[in-house]
Enzyme design. Sequence first.
Site, PDB file in Angstrom:
ATOM      1  N   ASP A 298      40.518  22.774   6.294  1.00 13.86           N
ATOM      2  CA  ASP A 298      40.158  23.193   7.652  1.00 13.86           C
ATOM      3  C   ASP A 298      38.859  23.997   7.652  1.00 13.86           C
ATOM      4  O   ASP A 298      38.270  24.227   8.715  1.00 13.86           O
ATOM      5  CB  ASP A 298      41.273  24.072   8.242  1.00 13.86           C
ATOM      6  CG  ASP A 298      42.093  23.342   9.291  1.00 13.86           C
ATOM      7  OD1 ASP A 298      41.612  22.308   9.807  1.00 13.86           O
ATOM      8  OD2 ASP A 298      43.205  23.811   9.600  1.00 13.86           O
TER       9      ASP A 298
ATOM     10  N   LYS B 221      48.032  13.965  12.407  1.00 13.50           N
ATOM     11  CA  LYS B 221      47.346  14.178  11.128  1.00 13.50           C
ATOM     12  C   LYS B 221      48.107  13.488   9.994  1.00 13.50           C
ATOM     13  O   LYS B 221      47.499  12.885   9.104  1.00 13.50           O
ATOM     14  CB  LYS B 221      47.190  15.680  10.861  1.00 13.50           C
ATOM     15  CG  LYS B 221      46.152  16.318  11.780  1.00 13.50           C
ATOM     16  CD  LYS B 221      46.212  17.844  11.783  1.00 13.50           C
ATOM     17  CE  LYS B 221      45.243  18.405  12.828  1.00 13.50           C
ATOM     18  NZ  LYS B 221      45.359  19.870  13.003  1.00 13.50           N
TER      19      LYS B 221
ATOM     20  N   GLN C  85      48.881  24.647  10.473  1.00 10.55           N
ATOM     21  CA  GLN C  85      48.587  24.440  11.892  1.00 10.55           C
ATOM     22  C   GLN C  85      48.630  25.775  12.645  1.00 10.55           C
ATOM     23  O   GLN C  85      49.599  26.524  12.531  1.00 10.55           O
ATOM     24  CB  GLN C  85      49.593  23.441  12.487  1.00 10.55           C
ATOM     25  CG  GLN C  85      49.321  23.060  13.929  1.00 10.55           C
ATOM     26  CD  GLN C  85      48.011  22.294  14.107  1.00 10.55           C
ATOM     27  OE1 GLN C  85      47.672  21.422  13.318  1.00 10.55           O
ATOM     28  NE2 GLN C  85      47.258  22.633  15.146  1.00 10.55           N
TER      29      GLN C  85
END
Length: 295
Positions: A121, A54, A98
């Site tokens: 997200d 990412k 994460q």
Amino acid sequence: MTARRIDGKASAAAIRERVAQSAAEFADRIGRPPGLATVLVGEDPASAVYVRMKGKATAEASMASFAHVLPATISEAELLDLVGALNDDERVDGILVQLPLPKAIDTEKVIAAIDPAKDVDGFHPLNQGRLFAGLEGLVACTPLGCLHLLKAELGSLAGLDAVVIGRSNIVGKPMAMLLLSENATVTMAHSKSRDLAAIVRRADIVVAAVGRPEMVRGDWIKPGATVIDVGINRIPTDDGKGRLVGDVAFDEAAAVAGAITPVPGGVGPMTIAMLMRNTLVAAHRRAGFAEPEDL
Ligand code: NDP
């Protein structure tokens, strides 16, 4: 194989290129690039790989990457402090924590602490609720990537029968809502569904997000259907290295379907492309700019 192979890698590369162009224009206008902060807690090797990918994609998209790597022993309060600081940091447009987090930390609490405007997200309850209500928000990257592939393949989804297998908050449920917003007739199947094969056989669109290797067989697929395989499963091989397969038995399904995503190279690359897209969109909204077009 009769099905068209949907090339997620190529679609993702095209999106990332458009994001990079738009991010450079954004930087020219405002004097700084869009920024994505990643937070990695602990040493889970798969999570570390994802976060590295990412970060690399962020730099390649002409955006600023702020990587925070914290020990597994960090307290929930310290992590919440970091999220608070990132919420207040003007250079940061997107925050990605994460998952999974260490057991001692309440994941829901951490996600809820992220500024919804920076929740790239799309996991914050406010963004999930906005999707459910048909309001503008930030949508989870994997289902958003699946929808992009479907629209590129099929054009309008209106009136099509769509079956989503799996009802997780990060894939199945938002996927179903997105398909509904495109006027598909949506069935959500899960582990308690009866006669899954018969349910899937009705579908013009099948999205499999289960986590069970090659569960969806070729004879479940309606001829000509479009099949999106979200699953990523590693199965053992003789050389000990293992092999990645999806939730769909690819060769069997490809003999019947109209179009199908491979694993790897289908949905996976789209997830990261959509993360870049969401960060760009969040940056535009925060700056009060019109949304970037065609993304
Ligand atoms: P979850 O484990 O959270 O959810 C799995 C879902 O599948 C559940 O809703 C479960 O039903 C359902 N299910 C389990 N067994 C069956 C069965 N026998 N028949 C029908 N439904 C079943 O998984 P995720 O949604 O997080 O992920 C799904 C897959 O997608 C995984 O392989 C994951 O690795 C992959 N993935 C890929 C991404 C990508 O970028 N390509 C991103 C995210 C995930 P119930 O609710 O009843 O338990």
